[in-house]
Design an enzyme around this catalytic site. Structure first.
Site, PDB file in Angstrom:
ATOM      1  CE  LYS A   1      -4.001  -1.727   2.582  1.00 46.94           C
ATOM      2  NZ  LYS A   1      -4.991  -1.493   1.516  1.00 46.94           N
TER       3      LYS A   1
ATOM      4  CG  ASP B   1      -7.765  -4.670   7.138  1.00 46.90           C
ATOM      5  OD1 ASP B   1      -8.927  -4.305   6.911  1.00 46.90           O
ATOM      6  OD2 ASP B   1      -7.070  -5.302   6.309  1.00 46.90           O
TER       7      ASP B   1
ATOM      8  CG  ASP C   1      -3.919  -4.027  -0.451  1.00 42.42           C
ATOM      9  OD1 ASP C   1      -4.101  -4.423   0.725  1.00 42.42           O
ATOM     10  OD2 ASP C   1      -4.014  -2.839  -0.797  1.00 42.42           O
TER      11      ASP C   1
ATOM     12  NE  ARG D   1     -11.191  -9.266  -2.396  1.00 41.04           N
ATOM     13  CZ  ARG D   1     -11.468  -8.325  -3.279  1.00 41.04           C
ATOM     14  NH1 ARG D   1     -11.827  -8.655  -4.506  1.00 41.04           N
ATOM     15  NH2 ARG D   1     -11.399  -7.051  -2.950  1.00 41.04           N
TER      16      ARG D   1
HETATM   17  N1  BES Z   1      -8.186  -3.508   4.201  1.00 38.66           N
HETATM   18  C1  BES Z   1      -8.327  -3.080   2.863  1.00 38.66           C
HETATM   19  C2  BES Z   1      -9.602  -2.275   2.625  1.00 38.66           C
HETATM   20  C3  BES Z   1      -9.704  -0.949   3.314  1.00 38.66           C
HETATM   21  C4  BES Z   1      -9.284   0.205   2.675  1.00 38.66           C
HETATM   22  C5  BES Z   1     -10.270  -0.840   4.562  1.00 38.66           C
HETATM   23  C6  BES Z   1      -9.398   1.423   3.304  1.00 38.66           C
HETATM   24  C7  BES Z   1     -10.389   0.389   5.191  1.00 38.66           C
HETATM   25  C8  BES Z   1      -9.956   1.523   4.564  1.00 38.66           C
HETATM   26  C9  BES Z   1      -8.380  -4.285   1.924  1.00 38.66           C
HETATM   27  O1  BES Z   1      -7.645  -5.386   2.317  1.00 38.66           O
HETATM   28  C10 BES Z   1      -7.802  -3.818   0.624  1.00 38.66           C
HETATM   29  O2  BES Z   1      -6.669  -3.469   0.608  1.00 38.66           O
HETATM   30  N2  BES Z   1      -8.614  -3.830  -0.416  1.00 38.66           N
HETATM   31  C11 BES Z   1      -8.193  -3.393  -1.689  1.00 38.66           C
HETATM   32  C12 BES Z   1      -8.787  -4.311  -2.716  1.00 38.66           C
HETATM   33  C13 BES Z   1      -8.233  -4.114  -4.090  1.00 38.66           C
HETATM   34  C14 BES Z   1      -6.785  -4.550  -4.151  1.00 38.66           C
HETATM   35  C15 BES Z   1      -9.055  -4.931  -5.057  1.00 38.66           C
HETATM   36  C16 BES Z   1      -8.702  -1.963  -1.887  1.00 38.66           C
HETATM   37  O3  BES Z   1      -9.793  -1.642  -1.434  1.00 38.66           O
HETATM   38  O4  BES Z   1      -7.970  -1.166  -2.471  1.00 38.66           O
HETATM   39 ZN    ZN Z   2      -7.390  -5.595   4.384  1.00 36.10          ZN
HETATM   40 ZN    ZN Z   3      -5.600  -5.292   1.707  1.00 27.93          ZN
END
Ligand code: BES
Ligand code: ZN
Ligand code: ZN
Length: 502
Positions: free
Chosen positions: A280, A291, A350, A354
């Protein structure tokens, strides 16, 4: 905070402050006037005549009473127009009053639910008061070492009932609200905790600690060997890049009717999500300690269900791990064989939530559940779609979704349903595996939900994406900025009315 239920008039309380409400269209209702003594009436009358009191939402006055009066002060809070003063506003108003009392360093406050003037039943107002006050006063202070003497807590909340017949119901409602508030605060504390202080193993100890204090809860912790034996390779894949060991936490509560098929709650437990090899950006990455908010909500819910002695069978499953880019980390392009047997091509490391939930959802099926609900900070896209204060809901069962919607309205934990139409499943098809873990940018929240649905079997299932509301960036009326504990109140409300809606 100690909660006392008293019979009599609020003016007789020896509290440091009494909280009263006023309205824009009914400055002080007859009920409120009736609750006051002569001297307070005179003082407030003068303030009204002077034009100071307007009754606007969030307006607040502190009125000092003469020495002869038992109560020290009145904190008068505006609730706006009478018909707009719903429970959500009442919770916020109590929080505002309690916040002022705390900044005045008061020890005790008194409220009077029958005389609040909002028109709601006394026990409903009492519950809203306990929630608003307990939740609104939350502060996370274990890591502050300087000026600890400035950290002030209100010690006592007195709830005054005029009529004897209200005492029992008000007492019961207040006690139940206090149990739920405690569970929300528990969840907030876990979410606030940094990842060096709350590892997956620490989460497991928290669950064990909950069970030690409650006979009706059993906790089982699966370690990585056990996960290997079972075939939880999606969860193990995510955990590979971290030096912290993963844990799969199982909490089982049996109340009366504890032999029936359980309601299984599944919470995402990423104690830190760095993104892994698909790292990230650095900006705001510290927020990814949150998280595990879904996992915390599930733990808090199981705890409150036990304390409320709900006549249900509830299982909480929390896959807990870190997502880190270590030398043995899983990589984009890797294919993982999930517990269900379905294979997943990793497009982004990331999109790890899921993956761990896939194994947990499939594991949940072994209970032949009456329903399963997962709670997860799953997608940033959910914040884009619905904003920071709304839960995104998807699911396969109309009745279950309706239960959640009804609970949402009662608690003020807003949720909105998103569709799971067949088109969305196209996006998560892989050329070389059964599924891929990312469906591209469009409808990112829904394609994540569609992915999860593949692991829920034919059981009634709903998914709650709490990425927005789990972490609050600006103070809200009874949610100070930081961890919100979202999900606990919603789930408990749903569980409390589970049988009634059968
Ligand atoms: N934990 C994150 C989602 C998240 C983002 C929670 C901001 C709270 C605030 C999740 O694991 C993630 O990184 N999701 C990605 C998915 C993407 C790679 C398809 C996202 O949302 O960018
Ligand atoms: Zn996450
Ligand atoms: Zn993630």
């Amino acid at each position: 905070m100690k909660i006392l239920i008293e019979q009599g008039k609020i003016v007789e309380s020896r509290a440091d402050a009494a909280v009263l409400f006023c309205f824009e269209d009914d400055l002080l209702s007859d009920a409120v006037w009736a609750s006051l003594g002569e001297s307070s009436r005179m003082l407030i009358r003068r303030m009204i005549d002077g034009g100071d009191v307007k009754g606007k939402d969030k307006e607040i006055h502190v009125i000092y009473l003469p020495e002869s009066s038992a109560i020290g002060r009145i904190i008068l809070v505006g609730l706006g127009k009478k018909k707009e003063a719903d429970l959500e506003r009442v919770r916020g108003a109590f929080a505002l009053a309690a916040g002022r009392a705390r900044s005045l360093k008061l020890r005790s406050i008194a409220i009077s639910p029958e005389w609040c003037g909002s028109g709601a039943e006394a026990e409903v107002v009492a519950a809203a008061a306990v929630e608003g006050i307990e939740l609104g006063l939350y502060q996370f202070t274990p890591f502050k070492t300087e000026k600890r003497e400035d950290i002030h807590e209100i010690e006592e909340l007195q709830i005054w009932c005029g009529k004897k017949r209200f005492l029992e119901e008000v007492g019961k409602a207040a006690k139940e609200a206090a149990i739920v508030a405690e569970a929300v605060l528990f969840a907030r504390n876990l979410v606030s905790m940094p990842s060096n202080e709350l590892t997956p193993r620490d989460m497991a100890s928290e669950a064990l600690d909950i069970a030690t204090k409650r006979k009706s809860i059993r906790v089982d912790i699966l370690d990585e060997n056990k996960m290997k034996e079972l075939g939880m390779n999606a969860l193990l894949g995510v955990t590979r890049g971290s030096r912290e060991e993963a844990r799969f936490i199982i909490m089982e509560y049996r109340g009366i009717r504890g032999k029936e098929p359980p309601i299984v709650l599944i919470g995402k437990g990423l104690t830190f999500d760095s993104g892994g090899i698909s790292l990230k950006p650095a900006e705001n990455m510290e927020e990814m300690k949150t998280d595990m908010a879904g996992g915390a909500a599930v733990m808090g819910t199981v705890m409150a269900a036990a304390d409320l002695k709900l006549p249900l069978h509830i299982v909480g499953l929390i896959p807990a791990t870190e997502n880190m880019p270590g030398g043995r980390a899983y990589k984009p392009g890797d294919i993982l064989k999930t517990l269900s047997g379905l294979t997943v091509e990793v497009i982004s490391t990331d999109a790890e939530g899921r993956l761990i939930l896939a194994d947990a959802l499939y594991y949940a099926q072994s209970y032949k559940p009456a329903a399963m609900i997962d709670v997860a900070t799953l997608t940033g896209a959910c914040i884009v779609a619905l904003g920071e204060s709304v839960i995104g809901m998807m699911g396969t069962d109309e009745k279950l979704k309706q239960r959640l919607k009804t609970a949402s309205e009662a608690t003020g934990e807003k949720l909105w349903e998103l569709p799971l139409w067949t088109e969305y499943y196209e996006a998560i098809k892989s050329d070389i595996a059964d599924l891929k873990n990312v469906g591209g940018r469009p409808a990112g929240t829904i394609t994540a939900g569609a992915f999860l649905s593949k692991f829920a079997g034919d059981y009634p299932w709903a998914h709650l994406d709490i990425a927005g509301p789990a972490w609050v960036k600006k103070d809200r009326p009874y949610i100070p900025k930081g961890a919100s504990g979202v999900g606990v109140r919603l789930l408990i409300q749903m569980l409390k009315s589970w049988e009634r809606m059968e």
